[in-house]
Design a protein around this motif. Structure first.
Motif, short mmCIF file in Angstrom:
data_model
loop_
_atom_site.label_atom_id
_atom_site.label_comp_id
_atom_site.label_asym_id
_atom_site.label_seq_id
_atom_site.Cartn_x
_atom_site.Cartn_y
_atom_site.Cartn_z
N LEU A 142 -0.21 5.17 -10.55
CA LEU A 142 -1.35 4.69 -11.31
C LEU A 142 -1.02 4.57 -12.80
O LEU A 142 -1.44 3.61 -13.47
CB LEU A 142 -2.55 5.63 -11.12
N ALA A 143 -0.26 5.51 -13.31
CA ALA A 143 0.07 5.53 -14.74
C ALA A 143 1.21 4.58 -15.09
O ALA A 143 1.15 3.88 -16.10
CB ALA A 143 0.43 6.96 -15.17
N ARG A 144 2.25 4.54 -14.25
CA ARG A 144 3.48 3.82 -14.60
C ARG A 144 3.58 2.45 -13.92
O ARG A 144 4.28 1.57 -14.44
CB ARG A 144 4.69 4.67 -14.24
N PHE A 193 0.86 -1.18 0.00
CA PHE A 193 0.00 0.00 0.00
C PHE A 193 0.90 1.23 0.00
O PHE A 193 1.19 1.81 1.05
CB PHE A 193 -0.92 -0.01 1.23
N ALA A 194 1.37 1.61 -1.18
CA ALA A 194 2.27 2.77 -1.30
C ALA A 194 1.50 4.04 -0.96
O ALA A 194 0.37 4.24 -1.42
CB ALA A 194 2.84 2.86 -2.71
N GLN A 195 2.12 4.92 -0.17
CA GLN A 195 1.46 6.14 0.29
C GLN A 195 2.24 7.38 -0.13
O GLN A 195 3.46 7.35 -0.25
CB GLN A 195 1.39 6.21 1.81
N SER A 196 1.52 8.50 -0.25
CA SER A 196 2.16 9.80 -0.43
C SER A 196 1.19 10.91 -0.09
O SER A 196 -0.02 10.78 -0.32
CB SER A 196 2.67 9.98 -1.86
N PHE A 197 1.73 12.01 0.45
CA PHE A 197 0.95 13.23 0.62
C PHE A 197 0.84 14.00 -0.69
O PHE A 197 0.08 14.97 -0.77
CB PHE A 197 1.60 14.14 1.68
N SER A 198 1.59 13.60 -1.68
CA SER A 198 1.54 14.24 -3.00
C SER A 198 0.65 13.45 -3.93
O SER A 198 0.94 12.28 -4.24
CB SER A 198 2.95 14.35 -3.60
N LEU A 199 -0.41 14.07 -4.40
CA LEU A 199 -1.30 13.40 -5.35
C LEU A 199 -0.54 13.03 -6.62
O LEU A 199 -0.81 12.01 -7.24
CB LEU A 199 -2.49 14.29 -5.68
N ASP A 200 0.44 13.85 -7.00
CA ASP A 200 1.22 13.56 -8.20
C ASP A 200 1.94 12.22 -8.11
O ASP A 200 2.05 11.50 -9.11
CB ASP A 200 2.24 14.67 -8.46
N ASP A 201 2.42 11.87 -6.91
CA ASP A 201 3.07 10.56 -6.75
C ASP A 201 2.08 9.44 -6.97
O ASP A 201 2.37 8.44 -7.65
CB ASP A 201 3.68 10.44 -5.35
N VAL A 202 0.89 9.57 -6.39
CA VAL A 202 -0.14 8.54 -6.56
C VAL A 202 -0.53 8.40 -8.02
O VAL A 202 -0.65 7.28 -8.55
CB VAL A 202 -1.37 8.87 -5.69
N LEU A 203 -0.70 9.52 -8.71
CA LEU A 203 -1.06 9.48 -10.13
C LEU A 203 0.07 8.88 -10.97
O LEU A 203 -0.18 8.18 -11.97
CB LEU A 203 -1.41 10.89 -10.62
N TYR A 204 1.32 9.13 -10.56
CA TYR A 204 2.46 8.53 -11.26
C TYR A 204 2.39 7.01 -11.15
O TYR A 204 2.56 6.30 -12.15
CB TYR A 204 3.77 9.05 -10.68
N MET A 253 -14.04 15.04 -3.74
CA MET A 253 -13.89 13.59 -3.60
C MET A 253 -14.13 12.85 -4.91
O MET A 253 -13.39 11.94 -5.27
CB MET A 253 -14.85 13.06 -2.53
N GLN A 254 -15.17 13.22 -5.62
CA GLN A 254 -15.48 12.51 -6.85
C GLN A 254 -14.38 12.71 -7.89
O GLN A 254 -14.06 11.79 -8.65
CB GLN A 254 -16.83 12.96 -7.41
N ARG A 255 -13.78 13.91 -7.92
CA ARG A 255 -12.68 14.15 -8.86
C ARG A 255 -11.50 13.21 -8.57
O ARG A 255 -10.86 12.71 -9.50
CB ARG A 255 -12.22 15.61 -8.79
N LEU A 256 -11.22 13.00 -7.29
CA LEU A 256 -10.16 12.06 -6.93
C LEU A 256 -10.48 10.66 -7.45
O LEU A 256 -9.64 9.99 -8.05
CB LEU A 256 -9.97 12.00 -5.42
N ALA A 257 -11.71 10.23 -7.20
CA ALA A 257 -12.12 8.90 -7.67
C ALA A 257 -12.03 8.80 -9.18
O ALA A 257 -11.59 7.77 -9.72
CB ALA A 257 -13.53 8.60 -7.18
N ASP A 258 -12.41 9.86 -9.87
CA ASP A 258 -12.36 9.85 -11.33
C ASP A 258 -10.94 9.77 -11.86
O ASP A 258 -10.70 9.30 -12.99
CB ASP A 258 -13.04 11.12 -11.88
N GLN A 259 -9.97 10.23 -11.06
CA GLN A 259 -8.56 10.15 -11.46
C GLN A 259 -7.96 8.78 -11.17
O GLN A 259 -6.80 8.54 -11.51
CB GLN A 259 -7.75 11.23 -10.74
N GLY A 260 -8.72 7.91 -10.53
CA GLY A 260 -8.25 6.56 -10.27
C GLY A 260 -7.85 6.28 -8.85
O GLY A 260 -7.48 5.14 -8.51
N VAL A 261 -7.89 7.29 -7.98
CA VAL A 261 -7.54 7.08 -6.58
C VAL A 261 -8.58 6.16 -5.94
O VAL A 261 -9.78 6.35 -6.11
CB VAL A 261 -7.48 8.43 -5.83
N LYS A 262 -8.10 5.18 -5.19
CA LYS A 262 -9.01 4.22 -4.56
C LYS A 262 -9.05 4.37 -3.04
O LYS A 262 -10.07 4.03 -2.42
CB LYS A 262 -8.57 2.79 -4.89
#
Length: 422
Positions: free
Chosen positions: A284-286, A271-282, A314-323
């Motif tokens: 998810l993509a890579r 369960f990789a964590q980060s306070f940076s949304l950019d890390d989570v999106l990275y 919240m919904q925007r986060l979910a739409d970006q793939g955050v679970k």
């Protein structure tokens, strides 16, 4: 010896004992797994604290239920997450702290991940916390490498004692010479030893003579041997990125995941964590297999504006793939008109968006007689005794519906989760 002198003398002696700086002294090798019981699982041992908390609760159905579970059985559970290990009593992010968390039934254990001068990944809560979490200031040749050397308090000028020592100030080989200690600093200190000898009264130095520091890769090996899952947090660098002009944030994020791949760890265990949304999106993509259960740590709630932004987004986060989203406990609860702890707008919005929730940090507040501080700030008026720890935990579990709780003393969460079948 005065009482005040005695309080300082014990931790100073312990610090001195582990600060020889002798390069020939190496940390002990990683241990063999604890003996397994007949069911093939490490026996879970909780100690007296959960019983103390239950006994301190106000009379009612919840207390009766928890009392009925006093003889167990107690089982390892992913609902119980070791926050930096079991750092109420063991130096955080040390082998000893991690082993204690696993023994207390934590199914998931955390290594906060940062990097050294030679870009090796290590377990530390912050890149620049060595002056408060290790004995670096007692080893002259390493102390002189700190970003900001120790400076004593100056009462005349009104300046507190200070220092700033970062993992990026030293190499991995130098990092491995350090001893872990309880996180603390004395702002009134005149010497480095006084600065380091400031452990809060609700913690202890009994197990802090020389905590064994680990690399991130060593934590993976240890957690595997203990049979627990992994929740590494990619710490926000405190040095300018790209580091040394070439080490980008994405390189850091990828390096952390690569160490799990090199160890052949199933992504579903991480369960990789980060306070940076950019890390989570990275991720998810890579690294979608790891990104699928990456955790977005949400500190926006520390301001009223950020809280509202979080609720509405919240919904925007979910739409970006955050679970999975993970705010501090106070963001998930509020008080109703009768003074009862109930789910907050944040909690309701997260559930409506289909997000799973993890929260932090139980057992980090010390005694709760004065309201619990930061982690209980939204329900302070209802918190007045240590037994309220269990009340908060029950609301988070049953009413908010969190999937896991970080704790500085995982035994408390394990007791509750085992009793409730979580």
């Amino acid at each position: 010896m005065s009482t005040a002198t005695a309080l300082v003398a014990l931790p100073v002696a312990a610090l001195s004992a582990c600060s020889s700086g002798d390069e020939s002294v190496q940390p002990a090798p990683l241990p063999a797994p604890p003996a397994e019981d007949d069911a093939g699982q490490f026996s879970v041992q909780l100690g007296p604290r959960p019983y103390y908390l239950v006994a301190d609760m106000e009379e009612g159905e919840l207390k009766e239920k928890l009392l009925s579970c006093s003889e167990g059985p107690f089982q390892r559970t992913d609902f119980s997450i070791g926050h930096r290990g079991a750092c109420m009593q063991f130096p955080e992010h040390t082998r000893e702290s991690y082993e204690a968390a696993a023994r207390m039934g934590a199914g998931i254990v955390e290594c906060d991940v940062t990097f050294t001068k030679d870009r090796k990944l290590v377990c530390r809560h912050a890149q620049c916390d060595l002056h408060t979490t290790t004995n670096i200031l007692t080893i002259p040749e390493l102390a002189e490498k700190c970003s900001e050397p120790f400076a004593p308090a100056d009462a005349e000028a009104g300046t507190p004692a200070s220092a700033k020592c970062c993992t990026s100030d030293i190499t991995l080989a130098e990092f491995k010479r350090l001893c872990g200690k309880m996180d603390s600093a004395n702002p009134d200190a005149a010497t480095a030893l006084e600065y380091m000898a400031a452990t809060p009264t609700f913690r202890t130095d009994l197990y802090a003579s020389c905590g064994t520091l680990l690399t991130h890769a060593e934590s993976i090996e240890l957690f595997s041997s203990l049979g627990v899952k992994f929740t590494p947090e990619l710490k926000v660098p405190e040095v300018e990125m790209p580091y040394e002009g070439e080490y980008e944030q994405q390189d850091f994020a990828q390096q952390m995941i690569d160490e799990y791949k090199a160890a052949d760890i199933d992504p579903k265990q991480v369960f990789a964590q980060s306070f940076s949304l950019d890390d989570v999106l990275y991720w998810l993509a890579r690294e979608p297999e790891f990104g699928a259960q990456a955790v977005y740590l949400d500190e926006r709630v520390d301001t009223a504006e950020g809280y509202e932004e979080a609720v509405s987004g919240m919904q925007r986060l979910a739409d970006q793939g955050v679970k999975i989203i993970a705010p501090p406990m106070f963001a998930l609860v509020t008080l109703d008109g009768k003074g009862r702890i109930v789910p907050s707008d944040y909690a309701e919005a997260a559930k409506a968006a289909g997000l799973d929730i993890i929260t932090w940090t139980l057992e980090r507040s010390g005694p709760l007689a004065s309201g619990g501080g930061y982690y209980y700030q939204s329900v302070t008026d209802s918190i007045d005794n240590d037994g309220d720890t269990m009340v908060m935990l029950d609301v988070l579990a049953r009413d908010v519906g969190v999937r896991g709780v970080f704790s500085d003393w995982p035994a408390t969460v394990t007791y509750y989760a085992s009793c409730m079948g979580l």
